[in-house]
Design a protein around this motif. Structure first.
Motif, PDB file in Angstrom:
ATOM      1  N   GLU A 132      -2.578  -0.977   3.201  1.00  0.00           N
ATOM      2  CA  GLU A 132      -2.155   0.437   2.700  1.00  0.00           C
ATOM      3  C   GLU A 132      -2.083   0.698   1.439  1.00  0.00           C
ATOM      4  OE1 GLU A 132      -2.404   2.600   5.307  1.00  0.00           O
ATOM      5  OE2 GLU A 132      -2.793   1.186   6.819  1.00  0.00           O
ATOM      6  N   SER A 133      -2.674   1.544   0.936  1.00  0.00           N
ATOM      7  CA  SER A 133      -2.669   2.057  -0.445  1.00  0.00           C
ATOM      8  C   SER A 133      -1.209   2.382  -0.747  1.00  0.00           C
ATOM      9  CB  SER A 133      -3.538   3.153  -0.977  1.00  0.00           C
ATOM     10  OG  SER A 133      -4.892   2.626  -0.883  1.00  0.00           O
ATOM     11  N   CYS A 134      -0.753   2.004  -2.078  1.00  0.00           N
ATOM     12  CA  CYS A 134       0.567   2.620  -2.566  1.00  0.00           C
ATOM     13  C   CYS A 134       0.560   4.035  -2.669  1.00  0.00           C
ATOM     14  CB  CYS A 134       0.655   1.746  -3.795  1.00  0.00           C
ATOM     15  SG  CYS A 134       1.471   0.046  -4.001  1.00  0.00           S
ATOM     16  N   ASP A 135       1.850   4.540  -2.017  1.00  0.00           N
ATOM     17  CA  ASP A 135       1.867   6.053  -2.160  1.00  0.00           C
ATOM     18  C   ASP A 135       1.982   6.446  -3.678  1.00  0.00           C
ATOM     19  OD1 ASP A 135       2.150   6.256   0.712  1.00  0.00           O
ATOM     20  OD2 ASP A 135       4.389   5.678   0.658  1.00  0.00           O
ATOM     21  N   PRO A 136       1.803   7.763  -3.640  1.00  0.00           N
ATOM     22  CA  PRO A 136       2.180   8.115  -5.152  1.00  0.00           C
ATOM     23  C   PRO A 136       3.524   7.877  -5.843  1.00  0.00           C
ATOM     24  CG  PRO A 136       1.104  10.047  -3.662  1.00  0.00           C
ATOM     25  CD  PRO A 136       1.744   9.045  -2.771  1.00  0.00           C
ATOM     26  N   GLY A 137       3.472   7.518  -7.125  1.00  0.00           N
ATOM     27  CA  GLY A 137       4.689   6.873  -8.049  1.00  0.00           C
ATOM     28  C   GLY A 137       4.878   5.605  -7.720  1.00  0.00           C
ATOM     29  N   THR A 138       4.212   4.950  -6.732  1.00  0.00           N
ATOM     30  CA  THR A 138       4.684   3.599  -6.416  1.00  0.00           C
ATOM     31  C   THR A 138       3.483   2.564  -6.751  1.00  0.00           C
ATOM     32  OG1 THR A 138       3.601   3.641  -4.125  1.00  0.00           O
ATOM     33  CG2 THR A 138       5.941   4.523  -4.441  1.00  0.00           C
ATOM     34  N   TYR A 139       3.856   1.271  -6.856  1.00  0.00           N
ATOM     35  CA  TYR A 139       2.793   0.383  -7.433  1.00  0.00           C
ATOM     36  C   TYR A 139       2.998  -0.950  -6.998  1.00  0.00           C
ATOM     37  CZ  TYR A 139       6.229  -1.800 -10.551  1.00  0.00           C
ATOM     38  OH  TYR A 139       7.532  -2.353 -10.954  1.00  0.00           O
ATOM     39  N   ALA A 140       1.992  -1.801  -6.814  1.00  0.00           N
ATOM     40  CA  ALA A 140       2.187  -3.223  -6.545  1.00  0.00           C
ATOM     41  C   ALA A 140       1.304  -3.942  -7.378  1.00  0.00           C
ATOM     42  CB  ALA A 140       1.564  -3.376  -4.917  1.00  0.00           C
ATOM     43  N   PRO A 141       1.759  -4.966  -8.206  1.00  0.00           N
ATOM     44  CA  PRO A 141       0.911  -5.836  -8.979  1.00  0.00           C
ATOM     45  C   PRO A 141      -0.029  -6.731  -8.284  1.00  0.00           C
ATOM     46  CG  PRO A 141       3.315  -6.154  -9.361  1.00  0.00           C
ATOM     47  CD  PRO A 141       3.075  -5.155  -8.676  1.00  0.00           C
ATOM     48  N   GLN A 142       0.532  -7.139  -7.128  1.00  0.00           N
ATOM     49  CA  GLN A 142      -0.124  -8.020  -6.030  1.00  0.00           C
ATOM     50  C   GLN A 142       0.165  -7.211  -4.958  1.00  0.00           C
ATOM     51  OE1 GLN A 142       1.018 -11.777  -6.821  1.00  0.00           O
ATOM     52  NE2 GLN A 142       3.222 -11.318  -6.582  1.00  0.00           N
TER      53      GLN A 142
END
Length: 144
Positions: free
Chosen positions: A44-54
């Motif tokens: 699932e894509s990260c939600d707005p304002g969140t991130y995942a470098p991996q």
């Protein structure tokens, strides 16, 4: 193969999922950066304002105040707001500081200019009024 069966279980022929006893923020090999693994079943894509470098399991990481993702979904990193801008937690974009206020780089809010100082919109400093001029706090210009 017995060793692999103990550490991982197969979701389908091409994907491995981490069993529940492993760290929930451990990288997941089959999902791209900017995603998280939902219920060991889907990317699932990260939600707005969140991130995942991996890819992560469970959830993406929050951008802190003063940072922003720059994209609505699927961010892989957070960037710092420029001077004259600010952001709250989990921001997609930075907001501009209004006239009469200022901020430094990576600010979580704008600061009001003191009496005797002024600023325009998106300012990184509050400027001193020239000799013989004055201003109240939060001023956009100085007067005689």
């Amino acid at each position: 193969m017995l060793f692999c069966s103990i550490l991982f279980f197969i979701c389908n022929a091409s994907k491995f999922a981490h069993p529940p006893f492993l760290d929930k923020h451990r990288p997941y090999p089959d999902c791209p950066a900017g995603t998280y693994v939902y219920n060991d079943e889907s990317c699932e894509s990260c939600d707005p304002g969140t991130y995942a470098p991996q890819a992560l399991t469970g959830a993406c990481w929050n951008c802190t105040a003063g940072d922003y993702t720059g994209v609505a979904r699927g961010a892989t990193t957070c960037s710092s707001c420029n001077a004259g801008e600010y952001s709250i937690n989990r921001a997609v974009n930075c907001s501009t500081c209004g006239a009469g206020t200022m901020s430094e780089t990576r600010a979580s809010s704008c600061s009001t200019c003191d009496q005797g100082k002024w600023s325009g919109e998106k300012s990184s400093i509050c400027s001193e009024c020239e000799a013989g001029r004055w201003s109240s706090a939060g001023a956009t210009s100085c007067t005689r």
